[in-house]
Enzyme design. Sequence first.
Site, PDB file in Angstrom:
ATOM      1  N   PRO A   1       0.820  -1.218   0.000  1.00  0.00           N
ATOM      2  CA  PRO A   1       0.000   0.000   0.000  1.00  0.00           C
ATOM      3  C   PRO A   1       0.851   1.265   0.000  1.00  0.00           C
ATOM      4  O   PRO A   1       1.952   1.274   0.569  1.00  0.00           O
ATOM      5  CB  PRO A   1      -0.833  -0.091   1.291  1.00  0.00           C
ATOM      6  CG  PRO A   1      -0.338  -1.263   2.035  1.00  0.00           C
ATOM      7  CD  PRO A   1       0.681  -1.996   1.228  1.00  0.00           C
ATOM      8  N   ASP A   2       0.365   2.329  -0.664  1.00  0.00           N
ATOM      9  CA  ASP A   2       1.075   3.601  -0.610  1.00  0.00           C
ATOM     10  C   ASP A   2       0.574   4.394   0.589  1.00  0.00           C
ATOM     11  O   ASP A   2      -0.119   3.830   1.463  1.00  0.00           O
ATOM     12  CB  ASP A   2       0.942   4.364  -1.934  1.00  0.00           C
ATOM     13  CG  ASP A   2      -0.493   4.760  -2.246  1.00  0.00           C
ATOM     14  OD1 ASP A   2      -1.386   4.549  -1.396  1.00  0.00           O
ATOM     15  OD2 ASP A   2      -0.733   5.292  -3.345  1.00  0.00           O
ATOM     16  N   PHE A   3       0.914   5.684   0.659  1.00  0.00           N
ATOM     17  CA  PHE A   3       0.485   6.506   1.789  1.00  0.00           C
ATOM     18  C   PHE A   3      -0.836   7.222   1.514  1.00  0.00           C
ATOM     19  O   PHE A   3      -1.709   7.281   2.349  1.00  0.00           O
ATOM     20  CB  PHE A   3       1.546   7.579   2.089  1.00  0.00           C
ATOM     21  CG  PHE A   3       2.698   7.079   2.927  1.00  0.00           C
ATOM     22  CD1 PHE A   3       2.700   5.808   3.472  1.00  0.00           C
ATOM     23  CD2 PHE A   3       3.790   7.911   3.179  1.00  0.00           C
ATOM     24  CE1 PHE A   3       3.761   5.355   4.237  1.00  0.00           C
ATOM     25  CE2 PHE A   3       4.859   7.469   3.949  1.00  0.00           C
ATOM     26  CZ  PHE A   3       4.838   6.185   4.477  1.00  0.00           C
ATOM     27  N   ARG A   4      -0.953   7.817   0.284  1.00  0.00           N
ATOM     28  CA  ARG A   4      -2.029   8.795   0.082  1.00  0.00           C
ATOM     29  C   ARG A   4      -3.164   8.362  -0.825  1.00  0.00           C
ATOM     30  O   ARG A   4      -4.055   9.162  -1.092  1.00  0.00           O
ATOM     31  CB  ARG A   4      -1.424  10.118  -0.405  1.00  0.00           C
ATOM     32  CG  ARG A   4      -0.564  10.763   0.672  1.00  0.00           C
ATOM     33  CD  ARG A   4       0.102  12.035   0.242  1.00  0.00           C
ATOM     34  NE  ARG A   4       0.944  12.543   1.331  1.00  0.00           N
ATOM     35  CZ  ARG A   4       2.169  12.127   1.602  1.00  0.00           C
ATOM     36  NH1 ARG A   4       2.715  11.189   0.856  1.00  0.00           N
ATOM     37  NH2 ARG A   4       2.850  12.624   2.615  1.00  0.00           N
TER      38      ARG A   4
ATOM     39  N   ASN B   1      10.981   4.960  -2.715  1.00  0.00           N
ATOM     40  CA  ASN B   1      10.580   3.704  -2.077  1.00  0.00           C
ATOM     41  C   ASN B   1      11.728   3.084  -1.291  1.00  0.00           C
ATOM     42  O   ASN B   1      12.901   3.297  -1.593  1.00  0.00           O
ATOM     43  CB  ASN B   1      10.072   2.710  -3.124  1.00  0.00           C
ATOM     44  CG  ASN B   1       8.758   3.164  -3.720  1.00  0.00           C
ATOM     45  OD1 ASN B   1       8.150   4.095  -3.211  1.00  0.00           O
ATOM     46  ND2 ASN B   1       8.318   2.519  -4.781  1.00  0.00           N
TER      47      ASN B   1
ATOM     48  N   ASP C   1      11.504  -0.351  -0.534  1.00  0.00           N
ATOM     49  CA  ASP C   1      11.225  -1.789  -0.587  1.00  0.00           C
ATOM     50  C   ASP C   1      12.251  -2.618  -1.349  1.00  0.00           C
ATOM     51  O   ASP C   1      12.188  -3.852  -1.339  1.00  0.00           O
ATOM     52  CB  ASP C   1       9.819  -2.016  -1.171  1.00  0.00           C
ATOM     53  CG  ASP C   1       9.615  -1.341  -2.533  1.00  0.00           C
ATOM     54  OD1 ASP C   1      10.579  -1.272  -3.315  1.00  0.00           O
ATOM     55  OD2 ASP C   1       8.484  -0.899  -2.809  1.00  0.00           O
TER      56      ASP C   1
ATOM     57  N   HIS D   1      15.114   7.611   0.244  1.00  0.00           N
ATOM     58  CA  HIS D   1      14.613   7.392   1.605  1.00  0.00           C
ATOM     59  C   HIS D   1      15.151   6.111   2.229  1.00  0.00           C
ATOM     60  O   HIS D   1      14.569   5.604   3.188  1.00  0.00           O
ATOM     61  CB  HIS D   1      13.076   7.416   1.606  1.00  0.00           C
ATOM     62  CG  HIS D   1      12.515   8.768   1.267  1.00  0.00           C
ATOM     63  ND1 HIS D   1      11.229   8.963   0.824  1.00  0.00           N
ATOM     64  CD2 HIS D   1      13.084  10.002   1.327  1.00  0.00           C
ATOM     65  CE1 HIS D   1      11.027  10.265   0.608  1.00  0.00           C
ATOM     66  NE2 HIS D   1      12.138  10.912   0.903  1.00  0.00           N
TER      67      HIS D   1
END
Length: 236
Positions: free
Chosen positions: A32-35, A103, A105, A120
Amino acid sequence: MKNLDLFEQFFKESRNVVFFGGAGVSTESGIPDFRSEDGLYRQKFRFPPEYMLSHECFERNPEEFFAFYREKMLATGAKPNPAHRKLAEWEREGRLNAVVTQNIDGLHQAAGSRNVFELHGSVHRNHCVRCGKSFPLAFVAESKGAPRCACGGIVKPDVVLYGESLPEDAWRGALREISRADLLIVAGTSLAVYPASSLIECCSGRLVVVNLSPTPADDRADLVLRERVGELFSAL
Ligand code: CNA
Protein backbone atom coordinates in the site's frame (compact mmCIF):
# COMPACT_ATOMS: atom_id res chain seq x y z
CA MET A 1 -4.37 3.38 -24.21
CA LYS A 2 -4.52 7.13 -24.89
CA ASN A 3 -1.25 8.94 -25.58
CA LEU A 4 0.88 5.83 -25.32
CA ASP A 5 2.24 6.59 -28.80
CA LEU A 6 3.38 10.03 -27.71
CA PHE A 7 5.12 8.55 -24.68
CA GLU A 8 6.91 6.04 -26.93
CA GLN A 9 7.89 8.82 -29.33
CA PHE A 10 9.38 10.89 -26.48
CA PHE A 11 11.22 7.82 -25.26
CA LYS A 12 12.71 7.11 -28.71
CA GLU A 13 13.78 10.73 -29.17
CA SER A 14 15.61 10.89 -25.81
CA ARG A 15 19.22 10.03 -25.03
CA ASN A 16 19.23 10.48 -21.25
CA VAL A 17 16.12 8.99 -19.70
CA VAL A 18 15.66 8.97 -15.92
CA PHE A 19 12.78 7.49 -13.90
CA PHE A 20 11.63 9.15 -10.67
CA GLY A 21 9.13 7.07 -8.69
CA GLY A 22 7.25 6.68 -5.46
CA ALA A 23 5.02 4.31 -3.54
CA GLY A 24 2.55 4.05 -6.47
CA VAL A 25 5.18 2.05 -8.38
CA SER A 26 4.85 -0.75 -5.83
CA THR A 27 1.06 -0.79 -5.19
CA GLU A 28 0.70 -3.32 -8.03
CA SER A 29 3.16 -5.51 -6.08
CA GLY A 30 0.71 -5.44 -3.17
CA ILE A 31 2.43 -2.77 -1.03
CA PRO A 32 0.00 0.00 0.00
CA ASP A 33 1.08 3.60 -0.61
CA PHE A 34 0.48 6.51 1.79
CA ARG A 35 -2.03 8.80 0.08
CA SER A 36 -4.36 6.66 -2.11
CA GLU A 37 -7.94 5.89 -1.00
CA ASP A 38 -6.78 2.64 0.63
CA GLY A 39 -3.36 4.05 1.56
CA LEU A 40 -1.84 4.08 5.02
CA TYR A 41 -2.81 7.70 5.74
CA ARG A 42 -6.53 6.92 5.43
CA GLN A 43 -6.36 4.21 8.09
CA LYS A 44 -6.93 4.87 11.81
CA PHE A 45 -4.11 4.49 14.34
CA ARG A 46 -3.59 5.64 17.91
CA PHE A 47 -0.98 8.11 16.59
CA PRO A 48 -0.74 9.44 13.01
CA PRO A 49 1.70 7.59 10.70
CA GLU A 50 3.89 10.73 10.53
CA TYR A 51 4.58 10.23 14.25
CA MET A 52 4.89 6.42 14.12
CA LEU A 53 7.53 6.79 11.39
CA SER A 54 9.39 9.66 13.04
CA HIS A 55 12.84 9.81 14.59
CA GLU A 56 11.15 10.98 17.78
CA CYS A 57 8.98 7.85 17.99
CA PHE A 58 12.01 5.65 17.27
CA GLU A 59 13.92 7.30 20.14
CA ARG A 60 11.09 7.55 22.68
CA ASN A 61 8.92 4.51 21.95
CA PRO A 62 11.06 2.00 20.04
CA GLU A 63 8.70 -0.90 20.87
CA GLU A 64 5.74 0.91 19.29
CA PHE A 65 7.87 2.11 16.40
CA PHE A 66 8.91 -1.44 15.51
CA ALA A 67 5.40 -2.86 15.92
CA PHE A 68 4.12 -0.32 13.36
CA TYR A 69 7.17 -0.66 11.12
CA ARG A 70 6.91 -4.46 10.95
CA GLU A 71 3.18 -4.45 10.34
CA LYS A 72 2.94 -1.58 7.85
CA MET A 73 6.33 -1.01 6.22
CA LEU A 74 7.80 -4.49 5.79
CA ALA A 75 6.40 -6.37 2.83
CA THR A 76 8.73 -9.34 2.88
CA GLY A 77 6.84 -11.41 0.26
CA ALA A 78 6.39 -8.64 -2.34
CA LYS A 79 7.73 -9.25 -5.85
CA PRO A 80 8.65 -6.79 -8.64
CA ASN A 81 5.81 -5.94 -11.04
CA PRO A 82 5.97 -5.17 -14.80
CA ALA A 83 7.06 -1.56 -14.13
CA HIS A 84 10.09 -2.65 -12.08
CA ARG A 85 10.94 -5.30 -14.67
CA LYS A 86 10.64 -2.99 -17.68
CA LEU A 87 12.89 -0.38 -16.05
CA ALA A 88 15.55 -3.03 -15.38
CA GLU A 89 15.29 -4.22 -19.00
CA TRP A 90 15.70 -0.65 -20.31
CA GLU A 91 18.79 -0.15 -18.16
CA ARG A 92 20.32 -3.41 -19.46
CA GLU A 93 19.64 -2.25 -23.03
CA GLY A 94 21.27 1.13 -22.35
CA ARG A 95 18.00 3.03 -22.79
CA LEU A 96 17.60 4.23 -19.19
CA ASN A 97 20.29 6.01 -17.19
CA ALA A 98 18.92 5.75 -13.66
CA VAL A 99 16.06 5.07 -11.30
CA VAL A 100 15.54 7.60 -8.51
CA THR A 101 13.10 6.25 -5.94
CA GLN A 102 11.43 7.35 -2.75
CA ASN A 103 10.58 3.70 -2.08
CA ILE A 104 12.32 1.67 0.58
CA ASP A 105 11.23 -1.79 -0.59
CA GLY A 106 14.23 -2.74 -2.76
CA LEU A 107 12.00 -3.98 -5.60
CA HIS A 108 13.92 -2.13 -8.33
CA GLN A 109 17.10 -3.99 -7.39
CA ALA A 110 15.15 -7.25 -7.06
CA ALA A 111 14.03 -6.75 -10.69
CA GLY A 112 17.65 -6.21 -11.78
CA SER A 113 18.07 -2.41 -11.82
CA ARG A 114 21.56 -1.35 -10.75
CA ASN A 115 21.82 2.41 -10.99
CA VAL A 116 19.22 3.09 -8.29
CA PHE A 117 19.22 6.14 -6.00
CA GLU A 118 17.20 5.44 -2.87
CA LEU A 119 16.33 8.85 -1.46
CA HIS A 120 14.61 7.39 1.61
CA GLY A 121 16.89 4.42 2.25
CA SER A 122 16.01 0.74 2.26
CA VAL A 123 14.43 -1.80 4.59
CA HIS A 124 17.15 -4.21 3.44
CA ARG A 125 19.91 -2.33 5.26
CA ASN A 126 19.93 -2.12 9.05
CA HIS A 127 22.65 -1.31 11.53
CA CYS A 128 23.30 -1.24 15.25
CA VAL A 129 23.20 2.34 16.50
CA ARG A 130 25.94 1.52 19.04
CA CYS A 131 28.58 -0.59 17.23
CA GLY A 132 27.49 -0.13 13.60
CA LYS A 133 27.17 -3.86 12.82
CA SER A 134 24.94 -4.59 9.78
CA PHE A 135 21.86 -6.78 9.87
CA PRO A 136 19.59 -8.19 7.14
CA LEU A 137 15.88 -7.46 6.83
CA ALA A 138 15.02 -10.90 8.27
CA PHE A 139 16.68 -10.03 11.59
CA VAL A 140 14.43 -6.99 12.08
CA ALA A 141 11.35 -8.77 10.71
CA GLU A 142 11.74 -11.76 13.01
CA SER A 143 12.79 -10.04 16.25
CA LYS A 144 10.27 -9.29 18.97
CA GLY A 145 9.97 -5.72 20.23
CA ALA A 146 12.95 -3.50 19.44
CA PRO A 147 15.66 -5.59 17.69
CA ARG A 148 18.92 -5.64 19.64
CA CYS A 149 22.52 -6.30 18.62
CA ALA A 150 24.69 -8.57 20.81
CA CYS A 151 26.36 -5.37 22.11
CA GLY A 152 22.99 -4.19 23.46
CA GLY A 153 22.41 -1.41 20.89
CA ILE A 154 19.14 -1.10 18.99
CA VAL A 155 19.23 -2.18 15.35
CA LYS A 156 17.87 0.70 13.26
CA PRO A 157 16.60 0.36 9.69
CA ASP A 158 18.51 2.59 7.22
CA VAL A 159 15.22 4.23 6.32
CA VAL A 160 14.78 7.99 6.43
CA LEU A 161 12.33 8.77 9.22
CA TYR A 162 10.39 12.01 9.59
CA GLY A 163 12.81 14.45 11.21
CA GLU A 164 15.91 12.91 9.58
CA SER A 165 17.90 14.19 6.63
CA LEU A 166 18.26 12.36 3.32
CA PRO A 167 21.41 10.31 2.57
CA GLU A 168 23.87 12.66 0.89
CA ASP A 169 25.25 10.26 -1.72
CA ALA A 170 21.78 9.25 -2.97
CA TRP A 171 20.74 12.90 -3.10
CA ARG A 172 23.85 13.98 -5.03
CA GLY A 173 23.58 11.09 -7.49
CA ALA A 174 19.88 11.73 -8.08
CA LEU A 175 20.53 15.42 -8.63
CA ARG A 176 23.30 14.68 -11.13
CA GLU A 177 21.16 12.22 -13.13
CA ILE A 178 18.03 14.39 -13.13
CA SER A 179 19.95 17.54 -14.10
CA ARG A 180 21.24 15.95 -17.29
CA ALA A 181 18.06 14.05 -18.22
CA ASP A 182 16.36 14.98 -21.49
CA LEU A 183 13.36 12.88 -20.46
CA LEU A 184 12.20 12.47 -16.85
CA ILE A 185 9.43 9.97 -16.18
CA VAL A 186 7.74 10.77 -12.87
CA ALA A 187 5.47 7.92 -11.76
CA GLY A 188 3.45 6.71 -8.79
CA THR A 189 4.16 9.66 -6.55
CA SER A 190 1.97 12.40 -5.08
CA LEU A 191 5.07 14.67 -5.00
CA ALA A 192 3.92 15.68 -1.53
CA VAL A 193 7.10 14.71 0.30
CA TYR A 194 9.78 17.41 0.44
CA PRO A 195 12.70 17.66 -0.31
CA ALA A 196 12.53 14.60 -2.62
CA SER A 197 9.79 16.20 -4.72
CA SER A 198 11.91 19.33 -5.32
CA LEU A 199 14.44 17.28 -7.33
CA ILE A 200 12.24 17.22 -10.40
CA GLU A 201 12.59 21.01 -10.65
CA CYS A 202 16.20 20.39 -11.71
CA CYS A 203 15.19 18.74 -14.97
CA SER A 204 15.27 20.94 -18.04
CA GLY A 205 14.24 18.13 -20.40
CA ARG A 206 10.82 16.71 -21.17
CA LEU A 207 8.61 15.61 -18.32
CA VAL A 208 6.10 12.76 -18.42
CA VAL A 209 3.87 12.12 -15.37
CA VAL A 210 2.23 8.72 -14.86
CA ASN A 211 -0.02 8.89 -11.82
CA LEU A 212 -3.56 7.90 -10.91
CA SER A 213 -4.28 11.18 -9.11
CA PRO A 214 -3.27 14.77 -9.95
CA THR A 215 0.21 15.97 -8.96
CA PRO A 216 1.73 19.46 -8.60
CA ALA A 217 3.89 18.70 -11.69
CA ASP A 218 0.97 18.07 -14.04
CA ASP A 219 0.80 21.69 -15.23
CA ARG A 220 4.36 21.78 -16.43
CA ALA A 221 4.45 18.21 -17.79
CA ASP A 222 4.71 17.55 -21.54
CA LEU A 223 2.45 14.54 -21.06
CA VAL A 224 0.26 13.31 -18.18
CA LEU A 225 -0.97 9.71 -18.16
CA ARG A 226 -3.66 8.76 -15.64
CA GLU A 227 -2.76 5.09 -15.77
CA ARG A 228 -1.62 2.35 -13.47
CA VAL A 229 2.12 2.39 -13.92
CA GLY A 230 2.53 -1.41 -14.04
CA GLU A 231 -0.21 -1.79 -16.64
CA LEU A 232 1.20 1.06 -18.71
CA PHE A 233 4.72 -0.32 -18.67
CA SER A 234 3.59 -3.79 -19.67
CA ALA A 235 1.86 -2.22 -22.70
CA LEU A 236 5.04 -0.42 -23.85
P1 CNA B 1 2.17 8.70 -1.86
O1 CNA B 1 2.15 10.07 -1.29
O2 CNA B 1 1.40 7.64 -1.16
O3 CNA B 1 1.65 8.83 -3.37
C1 CNA B 1 1.46 7.70 -4.19
C2 CNA B 1 0.85 8.19 -5.50
O4 CNA B 1 0.83 7.11 -6.40
C3 CNA B 1 -0.60 8.69 -5.33
O5 CNA B 1 -0.71 9.95 -5.97
C4 CNA B 1 -1.43 7.62 -6.09
O6 CNA B 1 -2.51 8.21 -6.79
C5 CNA B 1 -0.42 7.07 -7.06
N1 CNA B 1 -0.62 5.65 -7.39
C6 CNA B 1 -0.91 4.62 -6.55
N2 CNA B 1 -0.89 3.46 -7.22
C7 CNA B 1 -0.58 3.77 -8.51
C8 CNA B 1 -0.40 3.00 -9.68
N3 CNA B 1 -0.55 1.67 -9.68
N4 CNA B 1 -0.09 3.63 -10.83
C9 CNA B 1 0.04 5.00 -10.88
N5 CNA B 1 -0.13 5.78 -9.79
C10 CNA B 1 -0.42 5.16 -8.62
O7 CNA B 1 3.67 8.16 -2.01
P2 CNA B 1 5.00 8.96 -2.39
O8 CNA B 1 5.98 7.96 -2.81
O9 CNA B 1 4.73 10.11 -3.27
O10 CNA B 1 5.41 9.55 -0.96
C11 CNA B 1 6.64 9.38 -0.53
C12 CNA B 1 6.75 8.44 0.68
C13 CNA B 1 5.96 7.18 0.63
C14 CNA B 1 8.15 7.98 0.71
O11 CNA B 1 8.75 8.48 1.87
C15 CNA B 1 8.15 6.46 0.75
O12 CNA B 1 9.17 5.96 1.56
C16 CNA B 1 6.81 6.12 1.28
N6 CNA B 1 6.31 4.77 1.01
C17 CNA B 1 7.06 3.84 0.37
C18 CNA B 1 6.55 2.58 0.13
C19 CNA B 1 7.40 1.56 -0.60
O13 CNA B 1 8.60 1.55 -0.42
N7 CNA B 1 6.79 0.70 -1.41
C20 CNA B 1 5.25 2.26 0.54
C21 CNA B 1 4.50 3.24 1.24
C22 CNA B 1 5.05 4.48 1.45
